[in-house]
Scaffold this active site. Structure first.
Site, mmCIF file in Angstrom:
data_model
loop_
_atom_site.group_PDB
_atom_site.id
_atom_site.type_symbol
_atom_site.label_atom_id
_atom_site.label_comp_id
_atom_site.label_asym_id
_atom_site.label_seq_id
_atom_site.Cartn_x
_atom_site.Cartn_y
_atom_site.Cartn_z
ATOM 1 C CG ASP A 142 -1.927 -1.072 1.369
ATOM 2 O OD1 ASP A 142 -2.323 -1.666 0.212
ATOM 3 O OD2 ASP A 142 -2.337 -1.576 2.592
HETATM 4 N N1 URA Z 1 -1.391 -5.860 3.755
HETATM 5 C C1 URA Z 1 -1.799 -4.502 3.747
HETATM 6 O O1 URA Z 1 -2.917 -4.394 4.384
HETATM 7 N N2 URA Z 1 -1.101 -3.700 3.300
HETATM 8 C C2 URA Z 1 0.069 -4.046 2.679
HETATM 9 O O2 URA Z 1 0.544 -3.090 1.914
HETATM 10 C C3 URA Z 1 0.677 -5.314 2.406
HETATM 11 C C4 URA Z 1 -0.104 -6.423 3.133
#
Ligand code: URA
Length: 274
Positions: A142
């Protein structure tokens, strides 16, 4: 009225093959026909966009014929390819990079809002000799997640590392709000129902009063944040420390190339040696 022109059969076949390969259904045997633009990018002759432009501009000749279609088939082993009149080699080997992703950049390539992408970070960190490859991000983090993100020139590695069947563990640490109880950790370990699927058994432990370590072997959309949210531990910050047996060991915004041994032993992938 003129009927719309059908794409040539080889082009359709190449598209289907590529879709299959991306979905992990087809593994390409060595020496198998490939697309010209992708082959140039994989071999480090030109990044994909530049390769497409060069081909369309008539700068690429394959077996003495000018080719202006980026998806034209080519044989890595047999075709004689020239760029701007100079012979180039399409032979390639699997390369994998570890990048320490900072917060604030998105993992996808398009960036209409001008936020900044991991590819901007990658380009700024790449040494000269690795700049002409076509790099694929291996999975996603993310925008606000930091940590270990892999890139590769080998689409088979992307399929390998991202398909759930590989069971490659990914270790995250999350700073959370809420009280981390043993019961919540047990629920995280056992599996949690999220929108129609149950997460696989995971490893979960408390590292500090407000820090949870979670190791999962799949990678659904926002999976860690959703799992933690389900047990009443909203994520304040998330960081990925390890993928497979590979530990993040470079500073933020920097990268290093992995050795074949690391790729084979830590990421369980049979490299193509070139
Ligand atoms: N899980 C998440 O919620 N975000 C990420 O960036 C990676 C795994």
């Amino acid at each position: 009225m003129a009927r719309p022109k059908k794409p040539p059969r080889w082009l359709e076949a190449a598209r289907l093959r590529n879709e299959g390969a991306r979905a992990g259904q087809i593994s390409r045997p060595v020496g198998w026909g490939d697309w010209l633009s992708r082959s140039l990018a994989r071999a480090g002759v030109l990044p994909l966009r530049d390769a497409e432009e060069a081909i369309r501009a008539g700068r690429v000749v394959v077996d003495s014929r000018e080719v202006t279609e980026p998806l034209a088939p080519v044989s890595v082993e047999k075709s004689v390819v020239k760029l701007d009149g100079k012979r180039v080699s399409l032979t390639w080997r699997t390369r994998v990079l570890m990048l320490h992703k900072p917060a604030g950049v998105v993992t996808h390539g398009s960036d209409p809002e001008g936020i900044g992408t991991v590819f901007d970070v990658l380009l700024a960190a790449l040494p000269f000799e690795l700049q002409r490859f076509g790099w694929h991000a291996v999975g996603r983090l993310d925008r606000d997640t930091t940590g270990l993100l892999l890139f590769t020139n080998d689409e088979r590695f992307v399929a390998h590392a991202t398909q759930p069947e590989t069971h490659l563990p990914k270790r995250y640490v999350a700073r959370v709000s809420g009280v981390i109880t043993d019961q919540k950790l047990a629920t995280l370990r056992a599996g949690i129902k999220l929108d129609g699927f149950t997460t696989r058994p995971a490893k979960a432990q408390r590292r500090a009063e407000d820090v949870v370590e979670l190791i999962i072997t799949e990678g659904k959309y926002h999976q860690v944040k959703r799992m933690l949210g389900e047990v009443g531990l909203p994520t304040l910050a998330l960081h990925r420390e390890a993928v497979g047996g590979l530990e993040l060991d470079v500073a933020e915004r920097t990268l290093r190339e992995l050795s074949d041994t690391e790729i084979q032993t830590h990421l369980r992938f049979e490299v193509r040696a070139g």
